[in-house]
Motif scaffolding. Structure first.
Motif, PDB file in Angstrom:
ATOM      1  N   PRO A  49      49.568  -0.931  50.246  1.00 24.64           N
ATOM      2  CA  PRO A  49      50.368   0.290  50.445  1.00 24.64           C
ATOM      3  C   PRO A  49      51.424   0.123  51.541  1.00 24.64           C
ATOM      4  CG  PRO A  49      48.156   0.569  51.344  1.00 24.64           C
ATOM      5  CD  PRO A  49      48.184  -0.761  50.645  1.00 24.64           C
ATOM      6  N   ASN A  50      51.287  -0.885  52.398  1.00 27.54           N
ATOM      7  CA  ASN A  50      52.260  -1.103  53.473  1.00 27.54           C
ATOM      8  C   ASN A  50      53.518  -1.829  53.004  1.00 27.54           C
ATOM      9  OD1 ASN A  50      50.458   0.058  55.267  1.00 27.54           O
ATOM     10  ND2 ASN A  50      49.515  -1.916  55.752  1.00 27.54           N
ATOM     11  N   PHE A  51      53.475  -2.380  51.808  1.00 22.37           N
ATOM     12  CA  PHE A  51      54.612  -3.142  51.294  1.00 22.37           C
ATOM     13  C   PHE A  51      55.154  -2.438  50.056  1.00 22.37           C
ATOM     14  CE2 PHE A  51      56.586  -6.554  48.783  1.00 22.37           C
ATOM     15  CZ  PHE A  51      57.457  -7.046  49.722  1.00 22.37           C
ATOM     16  N   GLN A  52      56.199  -1.682  50.237  1.00 19.28           N
ATOM     17  CA  GLN A  52      56.800  -0.948  49.139  1.00 19.28           C
ATOM     18  C   GLN A  52      58.279  -1.317  49.018  1.00 19.28           C
ATOM     19  OE1 GLN A  52      55.111   0.996  46.997  1.00 19.28           O
ATOM     20  NE2 GLN A  52      53.257   0.469  48.120  1.00 19.28           N
ATOM     21  N   VAL A  53      58.684  -1.729  47.841  1.00 19.46           N
ATOM     22  CA  VAL A  53      60.100  -1.967  47.550  1.00 19.46           C
ATOM     23  C   VAL A  53      60.439  -1.209  46.281  1.00 19.46           C
ATOM     24  CG1 VAL A  53      60.208  -4.234  48.662  1.00 19.46           C
ATOM     25  CG2 VAL A  53      59.636  -4.093  46.262  1.00 19.46           C
ATOM     26  N   ASN A  54      61.726  -0.896  46.137  1.00 15.42           N
ATOM     27  CA  ASN A  54      62.108  -0.171  44.924  1.00 15.42           C
ATOM     28  C   ASN A  54      62.019  -1.090  43.707  1.00 15.42           C
ATOM     29  OD1 ASN A  54      64.488  -1.678  44.883  1.00 15.42           O
ATOM     30  ND2 ASN A  54      65.692  -0.082  45.847  1.00 15.42           N
ATOM     31  N   LYS A  55      62.093  -0.482  42.557  1.00 16.53           N
ATOM     32  CA  LYS A  55      61.853  -1.201  41.299  1.00 16.53           C
ATOM     33  C   LYS A  55      62.845  -2.352  41.080  1.00 16.53           C
ATOM     34  CE  LYS A  55      60.939  -0.034  36.477  1.00 16.53           C
ATOM     35  NZ  LYS A  55      60.908   1.050  35.493  1.00 16.53           N
ATOM     36  N   MET A  56      64.126  -2.111  41.347  1.00 16.46           N
ATOM     37  CA  MET A  56      65.148  -3.133  41.115  1.00 16.46           C
ATOM     38  C   MET A  56      64.957  -4.324  42.060  1.00 16.46           C
ATOM     39  SD  MET A  56      67.576  -4.221  39.286  1.00 16.46           S
ATOM     40  CE  MET A  56      68.001  -2.816  38.308  1.00 16.46           C
ATOM     41  N   THR A  57      64.631  -4.048  43.322  1.00 12.51           N
ATOM     42  CA  THR A  57      64.393  -5.139  44.270  1.00 12.51           C
ATOM     43  C   THR A  57      63.199  -5.975  43.818  1.00 12.51           C
ATOM     44  OG1 THR A  57      65.320  -3.858  46.102  1.00 12.51           O
ATOM     45  CG2 THR A  57      63.883  -5.694  46.682  1.00 12.51           C
ATOM     46  N   GLY A  58      62.130  -5.310  43.403  1.00 13.74           N
ATOM     47  CA  GLY A  58      60.951  -6.019  42.910  1.00 13.74           C
ATOM     48  C   GLY A  58      61.278  -6.871  41.697  1.00 13.74           C
ATOM     49  N   TYR A  59      62.102  -6.334  40.795  1.00 15.05           N
ATOM     50  CA  TYR A  59      62.498  -7.078  39.596  1.00 15.05           C
ATOM     51  C   TYR A  59      63.292  -8.325  39.972  1.00 15.05           C
ATOM     52  CZ  TYR A  59      64.731  -8.018  35.103  1.00 15.05           C
ATOM     53  OH  TYR A  59      65.189  -8.631  33.971  1.00 15.05           O
ATOM     54  N   LEU A  60      64.265  -8.177  40.884  1.00 16.55           N
ATOM     55  CA  LEU A  60      65.077  -9.322  41.304  1.00 16.55           C
ATOM     56  C   LEU A  60      64.226 -10.370  42.013  1.00 16.55           C
ATOM     57  CD1 LEU A  60      68.219  -7.380  42.501  1.00 16.55           C
ATOM     58  CD2 LEU A  60      68.165  -9.046  40.651  1.00 16.55           C
ATOM     59  N   TRP A  61      63.292  -9.932  42.851  1.00 16.60           N
ATOM     60  CA  TRP A  61      62.430 -10.883  43.546  1.00 16.60           C
ATOM     61  C   TRP A  61      61.459 -11.556  42.586  1.00 16.60           C
ATOM     62  CZ3 TRP A  61      61.180  -7.947  48.727  1.00 16.60           C
ATOM     63  CH2 TRP A  61      62.294  -8.040  49.560  1.00 16.60           C
ATOM     64  N   ARG A  62      61.020 -10.846  41.546  1.00 15.47           N
ATOM     65  CA  ARG A  62      60.166 -11.486  40.538  1.00 15.47           C
ATOM     66  C   ARG A  62      60.949 -12.577  39.811  1.00 15.47           C
ATOM     67  NH1 ARG A  62      57.656  -6.595  40.343  1.00 15.47           N
ATOM     68  NH2 ARG A  62      58.936  -5.613  38.784  1.00 15.47           N
ATOM     69  N   LEU A  63      62.202 -12.284  39.473  1.00 13.34           N
ATOM     70  CA  LEU A  63      63.041 -13.305  38.826  1.00 13.34           C
ATOM     71  C   LEU A  63      63.220 -14.512  39.741  1.00 13.34           C
ATOM     72  CD1 LEU A  63      65.850 -11.226  37.083  1.00 13.34           C
ATOM     73  CD2 LEU A  63      64.122 -12.632  35.972  1.00 13.34           C
ATOM     74  N   ALA A  64      63.430 -14.268  41.031  1.00  8.74           N
ATOM     75  CA  ALA A  64      63.584 -15.365  41.990  1.00  8.74           C
ATOM     76  C   ALA A  64      62.302 -16.184  42.065  1.00  8.74           C
ATOM     77  CB  ALA A  64      63.957 -14.825  43.371  1.00  8.74           C
ATOM     78  N   TYR A  65      61.144 -15.509  42.074  1.00  8.66           N
ATOM     79  CA  TYR A  65      59.880 -16.236  42.173  1.00  8.66           C
ATOM     80  C   TYR A  65      59.581 -17.015  40.890  1.00  8.66           C
ATOM     81  CZ  TYR A  65      55.169 -17.619  43.070  1.00  8.66           C
ATOM     82  OH  TYR A  65      54.048 -18.393  43.237  1.00  8.66           O
ATOM     83  N   ILE A  66      59.869 -16.425  39.756  1.00  4.12           N
ATOM     84  CA  ILE A  66      59.678 -17.138  38.490  1.00  4.12           C
ATOM     85  C   ILE A  66      60.563 -18.384  38.456  1.00  4.12           C
ATOM     86  CG2 ILE A  66      60.098 -17.004  35.999  1.00  4.12           C
ATOM     87  CD1 ILE A  66      59.183 -14.030  36.203  1.00  4.12           C
ATOM     88  N   SER A  67      61.798 -18.246  38.905  1.00  2.00           N
ATOM     89  CA  SER A  67      62.708 -19.401  38.963  1.00  2.00           C
ATOM     90  C   SER A  67      62.170 -20.470  39.909  1.00  2.00           C
ATOM     91  CB  SER A  67      64.102 -18.960  39.421  1.00  2.00           C
ATOM     92  OG  SER A  67      64.657 -18.035  38.525  1.00  2.00           O
ATOM     93  N   PHE A  68      61.641 -20.020  41.058  1.00  2.44           N
ATOM     94  CA  PHE A  68      61.084 -20.964  42.026  1.00  2.44           C
ATOM     95  C   PHE A  68      59.869 -21.691  41.451  1.00  2.44           C
ATOM     96  CE2 PHE A  68      58.033 -21.777  45.489  1.00  2.44           C
ATOM     97  CZ  PHE A  68      58.750 -22.730  46.184  1.00  2.44           C
ATOM     98  N   ALA A  69      58.967 -20.948  40.824  1.00  2.00           N
ATOM     99  CA  ALA A  69      57.770 -21.564  40.237  1.00  2.00           C
ATOM    100  C   ALA A  69      58.156 -22.544  39.131  1.00  2.00           C
ATOM    101  CB  ALA A  69      56.830 -20.487  39.708  1.00  2.00           C
ATOM    102  N   LEU A  70      59.131 -22.170  38.309  1.00  2.00           N
ATOM    103  CA  LEU A  70      59.608 -23.064  37.251  1.00  2.00           C
ATOM    104  C   LEU A  70      60.233 -24.321  37.845  1.00  2.00           C
ATOM    105  CD1 LEU A  70      59.904 -23.383  34.210  1.00  2.00           C
ATOM    106  CD2 LEU A  70      62.046 -22.115  34.349  1.00  2.00           C
ATOM    107  N   LYS A  71      60.965 -24.172  38.938  1.00  2.00           N
ATOM    108  CA  LYS A  71      61.559 -25.322  39.626  1.00  2.00           C
ATOM    109  C   LYS A  71      60.478 -26.283  40.107  1.00  2.00           C
ATOM    110  CE  LYS A  71      63.113 -26.608  44.121  1.00  2.00           C
ATOM    111  NZ  LYS A  71      62.129 -27.620  44.421  1.00  2.00           N
TER     112      LYS A  71
END
Length: 192
Positions: A49-71
């Motif tokens: 509950p201490n870590f809240q980001v809006n939906k778009m930020t979460g989506y962009l960070w998920r894309l960044a993490y997926i790209s990182f994991a794929l890398k």
């Protein structure tokens, strides 16, 4: 401490001594384990509950993490000589990998951070511009993958130049829409 062993993964296309191969192999395994445990940590953090980001930020960070994991996964394949020969000898694979790192990991993360900062003042990046930019990145990665698969199958490189140009235009247009809709050009102070 991990930079030098990680570098050895980047030179697996060369003829390296056996001990460097084993260092690179251990590094690949450690990196894969780190991505796995990092994913579990991020899932725990996301449900906090201490870590809240809006939906778009979460989506962009998920894309960044997926790209990182794929890398990391793709980089780990370089310890297998069969894949290393293709990866380090085909231009579309090299360019696609670099674009995955720079556009996928870095750009998506920076856009997510920008959106997080804007959310603090009750604003966010333009969704249409983000959609166009993300579509351009994905189209470019797909076109480079098709080029690489065609080269691996020895069919000759597919004519994807127009698709790559369209993807570049889409990314530029997406970023322009984000800037224009944010009012950056209207509110920017003009020099005297």
């Amino acid at each position: 401490m991990t930079v030098l062993p990680g570098y050895f993964l980047s030179i697996m296309g060369l003829k390296v001594p056996v001990y460097l191969f084993w260092i690179a192999s251990i590094t690949a395994i450690v990196q894969l384990l780190a991505v796995f445990y990092n994913h579990r940590l991020l899932q725990t953090l996301r449900s906090s509950p201490n870590f809240q980001v809006n939906k778009m930020t979460g989506y962009l960070w998920r894309l960044a993490y997926i790209s990182f994991a794929l890398k990391i996964v793709l980089q780990s394949f370089s310890i297998i000589p069969y894949f290393a020969d293709f990866a380090f000898s085909l231009r579309p694979v090299i360019v696609g990998y670099l674009h995955l790192c720079f556009l996928g990991v870095i750009s998506f993360f920076i856009l997510g951070c920008s959106n997080l900062v804007l959310a603090k003042v009750s604003r966010e990046l333009n969704k249409t511009g983000l959609f166009i930019f993300i579509s351009g990145v994905l189209l470019q990665e797909a076109a480079l993958m098709v080029q690489a698969l065609d080269a691996i199958a020895f069919k000759g490189v597919a004519d994807t130049g127009i698709v790559l140009f369209l993807a570049a235009v889409m990314m530029a247009v997406g970023l322009a829409v984000i800037l224009i809709k944010s009012g950056y050009f209207i509110n920017a102070k003009r020099p005297l």
